[in-house]
Design a protein around this motif. Structure first.
Motif, PDB file in Angstrom:
ATOM      1  N   ALA A  62       0.832  -1.207   0.000  1.00 44.43           N
ATOM      2  CA  ALA A  62       0.000   0.000   0.000  1.00 44.43           C
ATOM      3  C   ALA A  62       0.866   1.257   0.000  1.00 44.43           C
ATOM      4  N   LYS A  82      -6.019   7.675 -10.079  1.00 45.92           N
ATOM      5  CA  LYS A  82      -5.954   8.041  -8.663  1.00 45.92           C
ATOM      6  C   LYS A  82      -4.500   8.071  -8.242  1.00 45.92           C
ATOM      7  N   PHE A  84      -1.769   8.381  -5.074  1.00 40.45           N
ATOM      8  CA  PHE A  84      -1.645   8.155  -3.636  1.00 40.45           C
ATOM      9  C   PHE A  84      -0.344   8.708  -3.074  1.00 40.45           C
ATOM     10  N   GLY A 179     -13.347   3.869  -6.998  1.00 43.08           N
ATOM     11  CA  GLY A 179     -12.514   4.045  -5.807  1.00 43.08           C
ATOM     12  C   GLY A 179     -12.752   2.989  -4.747  1.00 43.08           C
ATOM     13  N   SER A 180     -14.004   2.588  -4.571  1.00 39.81           N
ATOM     14  CA  SER A 180     -14.304   1.578  -3.557  1.00 39.81           C
ATOM     15  C   SER A 180     -13.733   0.212  -3.945  1.00 39.81           C
ATOM     16  N   ASP A 183      -9.980   0.400  -3.226  1.00 37.75           N
ATOM     17  CA  ASP A 183      -9.682   0.314  -1.800  1.00 37.75           C
ATOM     18  C   ASP A 183      -9.894  -1.098  -1.271  1.00 37.75           C
ATOM     19  N   GLU A 184     -10.949  -1.751  -1.734  1.00 38.10           N
ATOM     20  CA  GLU A 184     -11.258  -3.087  -1.241  1.00 38.10           C
ATOM     21  C   GLU A 184     -10.183  -4.097  -1.612  1.00 38.10           C
ATOM     22  N   HIS A 187      -6.280  -2.314  -0.858  1.00 40.77           N
ATOM     23  CA  HIS A 187      -6.100  -1.863   0.537  1.00 40.77           C
ATOM     24  C   HIS A 187      -5.547  -0.444   0.632  1.00 40.77           C
ATOM     25  N   THR A 188      -6.027   0.450  -0.219  1.00 36.06           N
ATOM     26  CA  THR A 188      -5.455   1.792  -0.269  1.00 36.06           C
ATOM     27  C   THR A 188      -5.855   2.669   0.910  1.00 36.06           C
ATOM     28  N   SER A 189      -6.847   2.245   1.695  1.00 36.75           N
ATOM     29  CA  SER A 189      -7.205   3.046   2.872  1.00 36.75           C
ATOM     30  C   SER A 189      -6.050   3.103   3.863  1.00 36.75           C
ATOM     31  N   LEU A 192      -4.058   6.332   3.604  1.00 34.97           N
ATOM     32  CA  LEU A 192      -4.623   7.575   4.116  1.00 34.97           C
ATOM     33  C   LEU A 192      -3.900   7.998   5.389  1.00 34.97           C
TER      34      LEU A 192
END
Length: 226
Positions: A62, A82, A84, A179-180, A183-184, A187-189, A192
């Motif tokens: 990530a 996107k 990061f 985006g969801s 992330d799912e 695992h990009t959350s 953050l």
């Protein structure tokens, strides 16, 4: 001399049998303990090590992920982008680069094939689906899990937009839910801004692997300076 009704040395047959039973129980207990250690404890230790390794790989991947681009294969148009990382990038520039790669490079016949291109200190990981080509811009050589996740992402993306992709005409709003999916699966959350705080490990962390995860988090903070 033999004791009356006994065996030589004064040991009665029933005592000898009882002694043999005790020895058998002791041997059985030792064998059972070894069996439990091999069958339960060792697998638990291996499973814990595997879980911790997977957690660290997820964090490492990530943090390494800087940009993701989804291109519509028939036109080469970037339909999702996107970023990061802290470095800015022009998605159209990357789209042009990828078009050149697809023109002069080897054509990827399916998403089972991945192309890895290194330029400067970055690595570009490419994979094809039926309708889209996805590129991950990474800060290090891709791990096996992130390669697998890229394929999984393409499958999920094309499944989610199965009704749109075959006859898509340029409406980018159609892909607002991407985006969801990113992330799912990627695992990009984790990327953050999360804050690591010192805590009383003995009182605050209940799960067996929590202390080790905190240690990994501290190491990642130190390594990435983020």
């Amino acid at each position: 001399n033999a004791a009356p009704g006994g065996s030589p040395g004064g040991i009665r047959p029933e005592d000898l049998i009882f002694l043999l039973i005790l020895i058998g129980i002791a041997v059985g207990a030792v064998a059972g303990s070894i069996g439990v250690y091999r069958g339960v404890i060792i697998p638990k230790k291996r499973n814990k090590a595997r879980i911790l390794s997977e957690v660290k790989t997820i964090f490492d991947d990530a943090v390494s992920l800087e940009h993701i681009l989804v291109l519509y294969k028939s036109s080469g148009m970037c339909i999702y982008f996107k970023s990061f990382g802290s470095e800015e990038i022009n998605p159209e520039m990357i789209s042009g680069f990828l078009s050149a790669v697809s023109t002069f490079g080897k054509e990827m016949e399916s998403q089972e094939m991945l192309n890895e291109i290194t330029y400067g200190d970055k690595v570009l990981l490419l994979s094809d689906g039926k309708y889209v080509r996805v590129a991950l811009v990474l800060g290090k050589k891709p791990s096996i899990p992130i390669r697998q996740n890229l394929k999984e992402f393409i499958t999920a993306f094309e499944s989610s937009y199965a009704k749109i992709l075959p006859n898509w005409r340029g409406n980018l709003k159609a892909y607002q839910g991407t985006g969801s999916i990113v992330d799912e699966i990627l695992h990009t959350s984790i990327i953050l801004p999360h804050e690591y705080k010192q805590c009383r490990v003995g009182q605050s962390l209940k799960k067996p692997n929590s202390k080790e995860i905190v240690r990994i988090a501290k190491d990642l903070v130190a390594d990435s300076e983020r």
